[in-house]
Motif scaffolding. Sequence first.
Motif, PDB file in Angstrom:
ATOM      1  N   TYR A  35       4.789  -5.880 -29.686  1.00 31.26           N
ATOM      2  CA  TYR A  35       3.731  -4.886 -29.760  1.00 31.26           C
ATOM      3  C   TYR A  35       4.171  -3.569 -29.106  1.00 31.26           C
ATOM      4  N   ARG A  81       7.195  -2.378 -28.758  1.00 35.30           N
ATOM      5  CA  ARG A  81       8.162  -1.686 -29.607  1.00 35.30           C
ATOM      6  C   ARG A  81       7.476  -1.042 -30.808  1.00 35.30           C
ATOM      7  N   ARG A  82       6.479  -1.713 -31.373  1.00 36.52           N
ATOM      8  CA  ARG A  82       5.715  -1.110 -32.478  1.00 36.52           C
ATOM      9  C   ARG A  82       4.977   0.130 -31.998  1.00 36.52           C
ATOM     10  N   CYS A  83       4.433   0.110 -30.779  1.00 34.43           N
ATOM     11  CA  CYS A  83       3.752   1.288 -30.229  1.00 34.43           C
ATOM     12  C   CYS A  83       4.731   2.451 -30.113  1.00 34.43           C
ATOM     13  N   SER A 131       5.696   3.692 -33.495  1.00 38.53           N
ATOM     14  CA  SER A 131       4.547   4.372 -34.107  1.00 38.53           C
ATOM     15  C   SER A 131       4.438   5.805 -33.602  1.00 38.53           C
ATOM     16  N   TYR A 167      17.011   1.939 -34.570  1.00 37.28           N
ATOM     17  CA  TYR A 167      15.671   2.368 -34.952  1.00 37.28           C
ATOM     18  C   TYR A 167      15.313   3.715 -34.323  1.00 37.28           C
ATOM     19  N   LYS A 206      11.332   0.120 -40.612  1.00 35.98           N
ATOM     20  CA  LYS A 206      10.775  -0.962 -39.786  1.00 35.98           C
ATOM     21  C   LYS A 206       9.280  -0.773 -39.573  1.00 35.98           C
ATOM     22  N   ILE A 207       8.857   0.443 -39.240  1.00 29.76           N
ATOM     23  CA  ILE A 207       7.437   0.661 -38.969  1.00 29.76           C
ATOM     24  C   ILE A 207       6.623   0.597 -40.255  1.00 29.76           C
ATOM     25  N   ASP A 228       6.213  -3.176 -40.701  1.00 24.46           N
ATOM     26  CA  ASP A 228       5.333  -3.840 -39.732  1.00 24.46           C
ATOM     27  C   ASP A 228       3.967  -3.187 -39.596  1.00 24.46           C
ATOM     28  N   LEU A 275       1.781   0.696 -38.551  1.00 30.51           N
ATOM     29  CA  LEU A 275       1.590   1.538 -37.368  1.00 30.51           C
ATOM     30  C   LEU A 275       0.607   0.904 -36.406  1.00 30.51           C
ATOM     31  N   VAL A 276       0.776   1.201 -35.135  1.00 27.58           N
ATOM     32  CA  VAL A 276      -0.188   0.838 -34.113  1.00 27.58           C
ATOM     33  C   VAL A 276      -0.901   2.123 -33.750  1.00 27.58           C
ATOM     34  N   LYS A 303       3.235  -3.081 -47.875  1.00 26.76           N
ATOM     35  CA  LYS A 303       3.115  -4.145 -46.886  1.00 26.76           C
ATOM     36  C   LYS A 303       2.466  -5.389 -47.483  1.00 26.76           C
TER      37      LYS A 303
END
Length: 196
Positions: free
Chosen positions: A96, A98-100, A103, A146, A164-165, A168, A170-171, A192
């Motif tokens: 999470y 890393r997604r933040c 994003s 990334y 990647k984003i 997966d 966006l957050v 997605k």
Amino acid sequence: MNSIAFDDYYEDLQISPNADLETIERIYRLLAKRYHPDNKKTGSLDKFNIINKAHQVLSNPEKRAAYDVVYEEKKNHQWQAISQISSHDGYEQDLYNRRCLLSILYIKCRENPSDPGIGLWHLEKMLDWPENVMEFHFWYLKEKSYIRRDENGQLAITVAGVDKIEQDGLVLGKDRLLPESTEENHRLKLIKDDPT
């Protein structure tokens, strides 16, 4: 300093908003020497003009005080627009986090592709993570290609990071920076949902 384009003079000079006048002068001289158009290796008239503009405001106490009022307002709005870290545990929290981070970098690049970088200080303030957590995620994302550092030392998302984003998702917080109704977001949702 309008709502569409805001010149971040602290980022331009690569300094903290808490920097004293002596630090501002020292960093300005260093950058002016590096980007002066007469410098055959690293000279850049555009960058030279940017740091001169930043220096003119930040080295003048009255101009800096007026700028800081607008700066804080803009930054507070930006921080509120970024999602807050949730209370996941362990491995899920790392994913999470890393997604933040991706994003934030994705949104910054999408808003201004010609200047996609964000300084480390701003990311630390946005995310409010312990230093060791930040270092781990930066290391991981750089090793996976990334993210990258741009010529000013700021972090920016790479093409692999965008892929990647987009895979997966966006957050985003409740104050979304990218409206759900845009054609691009609709296309990303379709990709997605059906990656074929």
